[in-house]
Design a protein around this motif. Structure first.
Motif, short mmCIF file in Angstrom:
data_model
loop_
_atom_site.label_atom_id
_atom_site.label_comp_id
_atom_site.label_asym_id
_atom_site.label_seq_id
_atom_site.Cartn_x
_atom_site.Cartn_y
_atom_site.Cartn_z
N GLN A 75 24.97 31.82 -38.68
CA GLN A 75 25.42 33.29 -38.83
C GLN A 75 24.80 33.57 -40.22
O GLN A 75 25.49 33.75 -41.33
CB GLN A 75 27.00 33.13 -38.96
N PRO A 76 23.31 33.71 -40.38
CA PRO A 76 22.91 33.99 -41.69
C PRO A 76 23.24 35.32 -42.27
O PRO A 76 23.19 35.51 -43.54
CB PRO A 76 21.32 34.14 -41.44
N GLU A 77 23.80 36.20 -41.39
CA GLU A 77 24.05 37.66 -41.87
C GLU A 77 25.32 37.63 -42.48
O GLU A 77 25.86 38.43 -43.34
CB GLU A 77 24.11 38.43 -40.76
N SER A 78 26.12 36.36 -42.53
CA SER A 78 27.68 36.30 -43.20
C SER A 78 27.43 36.24 -44.61
O SER A 78 28.47 36.71 -45.42
CB SER A 78 28.38 35.01 -42.60
N ASN A 79 26.38 35.93 -45.16
CA ASN A 79 26.20 35.99 -46.66
C ASN A 79 24.96 37.11 -47.02
O ASN A 79 24.28 36.85 -47.81
CB ASN A 79 25.77 34.62 -47.37
N GLY A 80 24.81 37.98 -46.09
CA GLY A 80 23.78 39.16 -46.24
C GLY A 80 22.44 38.45 -46.15
O GLY A 80 21.36 39.35 -46.49
N GLY A 81 22.31 37.50 -45.22
CA GLY A 81 20.89 37.00 -44.92
C GLY A 81 20.30 36.03 -45.86
O GLY A 81 18.96 35.80 -45.64
N HIS A 82 21.06 35.66 -46.94
CA HIS A 82 20.44 34.84 -47.73
C HIS A 82 21.09 33.49 -47.92
O HIS A 82 22.39 33.66 -47.90
CB HIS A 82 19.93 35.61 -49.18
N ASP A 107 27.17 37.23 -51.32
CA ASP A 107 27.42 38.58 -51.15
C ASP A 107 28.77 38.98 -51.10
O ASP A 107 29.86 38.61 -50.59
CB ASP A 107 26.87 38.80 -49.75
N GLY A 110 29.99 39.98 -47.78
CA GLY A 110 30.11 39.17 -46.90
C GLY A 110 31.31 38.41 -46.47
O GLY A 110 32.10 38.08 -47.18
#
Length: 144
Positions: A75-82, A107, A110
């Motif tokens: 789920q990389p998008e859970s922290n804005g992708g970073h 994030d 996020g």
């Protein structure tokens, strides 16, 4: 970006706290099953399970400081992708160790922050209890 900071005092030596932070047998006990695969040397890759993630050890000064970057790979998008960064700093105070934990690069919007903000106090309480009593706290949760 958001940064979370936690300070606690543990009746244990810095060496004992360090072992609990890095020993593959101890980490899942206080992290509710989460484990890391790494040699904990600066620059080494790390992977985790439960949740799955990857990152890099950015600093390793045994008994004093440990830091790593980490991203949840499923789920990389859970922290804005970073990735975010976790740093542990240990200080001896006689028979007590002061442990400071800083989790940064979160994030503010996020999902990851919504999970780790209440999760860290649970994890750190479990770590402290494990070191002081030999048993982690028996939270009934799938992870933090």
């Amino acid at each position: 970006m958001t940064t979370l900071t936690f300070d606690l005092y543990i009746r244990a030596t810095p060496e004992q706290v360090w072992q609990a932070l890095t020993d593959p047998e101890l980490v899942p006990r206080w992290r509710f099953g989460m484990s890391f695969d790494t040699d904990w040397r600066t620059g080494s890759p790390l992977t985790s399970r439960a949740p799955d993630g990857s990152g890099t050890v950015t600093q390793c000064l045994p008994g004093r400081r440990l830091a790593y970057d980490w991203i949840q790979t499923d789920q990389p998008e859970s922290n804005g992708g970073h990735s975010s960064t976790v740093m542990y700093e240990l200080g001896a105070m006689g028979a007590i160790t002061q442990l400071s934990v800083v989790h940064s690069n979160l994030d503010p919007e996020g999902l990851f922050l919504k999970v780790v903000q209440p999760g860290w106090p649970m994890l750190l309480s479990s770590l402290k209890t494990l070191l002081e009593t030999g048993e982690p706290l028996p939270f009934r949760t799938g992870g933090a």
